[in-house]
Design an enzyme around this catalytic site. Structure first.
Site, PDB file in Angstrom:
ATOM      1  N   ALA A  53      44.876  35.510  37.367  1.00 48.54           N
ATOM      2  CA  ALA A  53      44.724  35.773  35.946  1.00 48.54           C
ATOM      3  C   ALA A  53      44.081  37.379  36.024  1.00 48.54           C
ATOM      4  CB  ALA A  53      43.756  35.359  35.058  1.00 48.54           C
ATOM      5  N   SER A  72      45.408  41.196  38.136  1.00 53.06           N
ATOM      6  CA  SER A  72      45.700  42.455  37.510  1.00 53.06           C
ATOM      7  C   SER A  72      44.983  43.529  37.867  1.00 53.06           C
ATOM      8  CB  SER A  72      45.745  42.355  35.956  1.00 53.06           C
ATOM      9  OG  SER A  72      46.645  41.346  35.464  1.00 53.06           O
ATOM     10  N   ASP A 124      48.681  29.523  28.409  1.00 56.15           N
ATOM     11  CA  ASP A 124      47.447  29.306  29.273  1.00 56.15           C
ATOM     12  C   ASP A 124      46.182  29.635  28.401  1.00 56.15           C
ATOM     13  OD1 ASP A 124      49.164  28.972  31.550  1.00 56.15           O
ATOM     14  OD2 ASP A 124      48.631  30.873  32.495  1.00 56.15           O
TER      15      ASP A 124
END
Length: 260
Positions: free
Chosen positions: A161, A165, A49
């Protein structure tokens, strides 16, 4: 979603420096040939990524569709790797169109720094001291003081992403929404962030900047010791990623919301 333009035959390959990506580059160029990126119809990115984001940034000025194949450690934005039938896969692929965020950061010397972010713009404390931020949306102060490790604004593509988190929401690509998410909020402790319309303009003011220095990061571009940061979606730039049929980015974002 709509189909990629048919009859793609001119492909440029780009690879990260990982050994498996370099091996794939040799194999694929031997099979399919290689043209310069400015002559290619599609760029094939080989890596993870992070390399996909690097390739998108590198082609921001003259965007071309990018088809990624995972030869790295994280591959949420990538297709599965296979050297077989590559042109058929590309021609049958589905497109995901995304728009980056524009960041304007002003540092303590009053210098302006501009950058684009495909995933998120994040503010992070630089020392052991908790950051203190004032947050305005469209010129109106919405949170007078947030004590935290930081905060971020994420695009739908970037919502899975760093935003995820930090316990931010996953956003469907077509939702026309941005995520404003705190990072380890201390006070107000229960503030979990906000969902904003994609036309919203967010301003962060750093309080006690000398005592509590903060950096601003647009994807991988960092500005240290900032005083204020302005973030807004840039609709003038459209970036196109290609995904195998049935494995669109929208489907991946949706599936992520039901994963354990």
């Amino acid at each position: 979603m709509f189909k990629a333009e048919p009859f793609v035959t001119r492909v440029a390959f780009a690879a990260s420096d990982r050994p498996e990506a370099q091996d794939a580059l040799k194999d694929l160029t031997a099979r399919y040939g290689q043209v310069p990126e400015d002559q290619a119809q599609v760029i094939v990115a080989l890596g993870g990524d992070g390399f996909m984001l690097e390739t998108l940034h590198r082609n921001m000025g003259a965007p071309k569709p990018i088809y990624g194949m995972n030869r790295g450690s994280v591959g949420f934005l990538m297709n599965e790797y296979s050297a077989d039938d590559l042109l058929d896969r590309i021609n049958a692929a589905e497109r995901a169109v995304i728009h980056p965020l524009s960041m304007v950061a002003v540092d303590i010397r009053r210098r302006q720094h501009r950058a684009l972010a495909i995933n998120e713009v994040s503010l992070l404390r630089q020392t052991r001291q908790t950051a203190k931020l004032r947050i305005s949306v469209d010129g109106k102060v919405r949170l007078n003081e947030l004590s935290c490790d930081g905060a971020l604004v994420a695009t739908p593509a970037g919502s899975t992403a760093y935003n995820l988190s930090a316990h931010g929401p996953i956003i469907p690509l077509d939702a026309k929404v941005l995520a404003l998410t705190p990072i380890s909020a201390f006070r107000p402790r229960r503030w979990r962030g906000a969902l904003l319309g994609h036309e919203a303009r967010v301003t962060f003011e750093i309080l006690e900047a000398d005592k509590r220095p903060v950096s601003a990061v647009a994807d991988n571009y960092e500005v240290r010791d900032v005083l204020e940061v302005h973030v807004a979606e840039n609709r003038d730039i459209s970036l196109v990623m290609l995904f195998d049929a049935g494995r669109s980015l929208e489907e991946r974002v949706l599936a992520e919301q039901f994963s354990s």
